[in-house]
Scaffold this active site. Structure first.
Site, PDB file in Angstrom:
ATOM      1  N   ASP A   1      71.900  12.130  90.692  1.00  0.00           N
ATOM      2  CA  ASP A   1      71.891  10.488  91.442  1.00  0.00           C
ATOM      3  C   ASP A   1      72.032   9.558  90.408  1.00  0.00           C
ATOM      4  O   ASP A   1      71.687   8.841  89.943  1.00  0.00           O
ATOM      5  CB  ASP A   1      70.946  10.763  92.613  1.00  0.00           C
ATOM      6  CG  ASP A   1      71.087   9.491  93.084  1.00  0.00           C
ATOM      7  OD1 ASP A   1      71.729   8.126  91.946  1.00  0.00           O
ATOM      8  OD2 ASP A   1      70.218   8.591  93.839  1.00  0.00           O
TER       9      ASP A   1
ATOM     10  N   HIS B   1      65.420   7.874  95.557  1.00  0.00           N
ATOM     11  CA  HIS B   1      65.638   7.413  96.430  1.00  0.00           C
ATOM     12  C   HIS B   1      65.424   8.281  97.684  1.00  0.00           C
ATOM     13  O   HIS B   1      65.692   9.396  97.937  1.00  0.00           O
ATOM     14  CB  HIS B   1      67.092   6.949  96.587  1.00  0.00           C
ATOM     15  CG  HIS B   1      67.461   6.026  97.068  1.00  0.00           C
ATOM     16  ND1 HIS B   1      68.135   5.614  98.403  1.00  0.00           N
ATOM     17  CD2 HIS B   1      68.063   4.556  97.214  1.00  0.00           C
ATOM     18  CE1 HIS B   1      68.583   5.064  98.831  1.00  0.00           C
ATOM     19  NE2 HIS B   1      68.472   3.813  97.881  1.00  0.00           N
TER      20      HIS B   1
ATOM     21  N   LYS C   1      77.544  -0.016  93.615  1.00  0.00           N
ATOM     22  CA  LYS C   1      76.826  -0.811  92.263  1.00  0.00           C
ATOM     23  C   LYS C   1      78.106  -0.815  91.245  1.00  0.00           C
ATOM     24  O   LYS C   1      76.844  -1.338  91.449  1.00  0.00           O
ATOM     25  CB  LYS C   1      76.269   0.038  93.019  1.00  0.00           C
ATOM     26  CG  LYS C   1      75.283   0.370  93.386  1.00  0.00           C
ATOM     27  CD  LYS C   1      74.057   1.075  93.602  1.00  0.00           C
ATOM     28  CE  LYS C   1      73.386   1.988  95.310  1.00  0.00           C
ATOM     29  NZ  LYS C   1      72.044   1.202  95.772  1.00  0.00           N
TER      30      LYS C   1
ATOM     31  N   CYS D   1      63.759   2.041  99.268  1.00  0.00           N
ATOM     32  CA  CYS D   1      64.057   3.631  99.931  1.00  0.00           C
ATOM     33  C   CYS D   1      63.872   4.560  98.817  1.00  0.00           C
ATOM     34  O   CYS D   1      64.383   5.636  98.300  1.00  0.00           O
ATOM     35  CB  CYS D   1      65.803   3.258  99.908  1.00  0.00           C
ATOM     36  SG  CYS D   1      66.195   1.918 100.494  1.00  0.00           S
TER      37      CYS D   1
ATOM     38  N   GLN E   1      72.526   4.073  90.121  1.00  0.00           N
ATOM     39  CA  GLN E   1      72.428   2.943  89.002  1.00  0.00           C
ATOM     40  C   GLN E   1      72.455   3.482  87.383  1.00  0.00           C
ATOM     41  O   GLN E   1      72.032   2.498  86.389  1.00  0.00           O
ATOM     42  CB  GLN E   1      70.321   3.256  88.878  1.00  0.00           C
ATOM     43  CG  GLN E   1      69.620   2.703  90.311  1.00  0.00           C
ATOM     44  CD  GLN E   1      70.058   1.354  90.492  1.00  0.00           C
ATOM     45  OE1 GLN E   1      70.446   0.818  90.157  1.00  0.00           O
ATOM     46  NE2 GLN E   1      70.008   1.418  92.526  1.00  0.00           N
TER      47      GLN E   1
END
Ligand code: PMP
Length: 404
Positions: free
Chosen positions: A196, A119, A222, A362, A199
């Site tokens: 990261d 991202h 999220k 992104c 998700q």
């Protein structure tokens, strides 16, 4: 611990607000919020609203307790010591914090290794650090099925690499990283690892110390929590060695006009009045997530992914961008329809009450690598069911009939 799907779905007011059915499959952009989170934020705002870490009156103490209680919930969700949890504005803010504070410990010529599928929020802060501090930036390539190609590690991970910063789960392809392999390779050259987790965190509790990484970041919105809040986890000794990013109230030990000493972590990294209500909401979201039976939820989510993959497999000219199967993937599915622009697919699906994301997600370097304008992406949460997938497939069939 159980998984009662209709009971779970009923906990999300927006999904039941009507008039028509809402097939919300844009959870990778922002997930929806259960009543328990809304209740926790309302309780803070109506019974404990004041500034944290400042006053001695009872509301100020209640606000401090609410904020620190939220930190403890997040720590339980991640299985970490509570002082290793830093609240930040979101995943992007947390990565920028690391790029500034850990980045300040790097020297010209040191290297940071990312990948082509990151991202933008895990690319741009490192480019800014490169331009500011003279570090070098390398990127692991991506395989045809949308995974980070770890076969390139021996070539790109060198003694000069100080940090490997990768998506735990791709927001475009749903592919999950082989974390033990990355952690072992990084350890062998003395590099730190940042994951990261934007998700991954929405799909159940984590045991971060056992993952073998050094930094972990994710966003509240999220993960069924509010906007404006996110988390940075780092090992205590790393946080201790890092200078602050933002300066101001709360992050100080002592201030004179000549100089300032820093508070210990995590407060060193939380300058100014913190986002107390959003933090309370995120604590409640972590508590809510921890109450679910994630092996039941995961098999439910993955059966829906299979239904989607099977359904798209029957659409002429439909192509999955990402892993073809369910191995080492999370419920994020990107697809393409030959001859139809992803935005037009998403627009058509909206007419069927189906919310998906279309575009570059992104992740422009990934799109460029595969020469794509974008993809259409369905991303799932525990409240989704077969009717959501079937509505999507119906909309896709309509798009193929009318737009090609
Ligand atoms: N990383 C990944 C993998 C993401 O999916 C996102 C959000 N799409 C981000 C980082 C950035 O998150 P935020 O905008 O909440 O800071």
């Amino acid at each position: 611990m159980s998984f009662d799907h209709s009971g779970l779905r009923a906990q999300f007011p927006i999904l039941n607000a009507g008039p028509g059915p809402l097939h919300y499959l844009d959870n990778g952009a922002s997930a929806q919020t259960p009543q328990a989170v809304l209740d926790a934020v309302l309780a803070y705002e109506t019974t404990a609203r004041a500034n944290a870490h400042r006053g001695v009156h009872r509301l100020a103490e209640a606000a401090t307790d609410a904020y620190e209680g939220a930190r403890a919930e997040v720590a339980r969700f991640l299985n970490t010591p509570v002082d290793e949890i830093v609240f930040a504005g979101g995943c992007t803010a947390a990565i920028n914090l690391v790029a500034h504070s850990f980045g300040a410990t790097l020297k010209p010529g040191d290297r940071v290794l990312v990948s082509e599928l990151e991202h933008h929020s895990n690319i741009v802060p490192w480019q800014m650090l490169r331009d500011r501090a003279g570090i070098e930036l390398d990127a692991l390539p991506v395989t045809e099925d949308g995974r980070i190609d770890l076969g390139a590690l021996p070539r790109l991970l060198t003694e000069r690499t100080k940090l490997v910063a990768l998506a735990h789960v791709s927001n475009v392809t749903g592919a999950a990283l082989d974390v033990p392999e990355v952690a072992a390779a990084a350890r062998a050259v003395g590099a730190r690892v940042l994951l990261d987790g934007a998700q991954r965190a929405p799909h159940g509790p984590l045991d971060l110390p056992a993952l073998g990484v050094d930094f972990y970041v994710f966003s509240g919105h999220k993960a069924y929590g509010p906007n404006g809040i996110g988390v940075l986890w780092a090992r205590a000794e790393l946080l201790e060695a890092m200078p602050p990013f933002l300066g101001g109230g709360s992050m100080i030990g002592r201030v004179t006009l000549a100089r300032t000493t820093w508070a210990p972590p995590p407060r060193r990294f939380e300058a100014g009045t913190p986002p107390i209500g959003p933090a309370v909401g995120l604590g409640a979201a972590c508590h809510w997530m921890a109450s679910l039976d994630w092996s039941a939820v995961a098999s439910h989510e993955m059966s829906l992914v299979q239904r989607l993959l099977d359904g798209l497999g029957e659409v002429p000219g439909a192509r999955i961008f990402g892993p073809a199967g369910l191995q080492r993937r999370y419920p994020v599915v990107s697809f393409l329809l030959d001859g139809v622009h992803p935005h037009d697919v998403a627009q058509t699906l909206d007419g069927f009450g189906v919310a998906v994301r279309a575009g570059h997600h992104c992740a422009q370097p990934l799109m460029e690598r595969f020469d794509l304008d974008g993809t259409t992406r369905a991303s799932l949460a525990p409240y989704n069911d077969a009717s959501d997938i079937d509505a999507l497939l119906k909309g896709v069939a309509h798009a193929v009939r009318t737009l090609r």
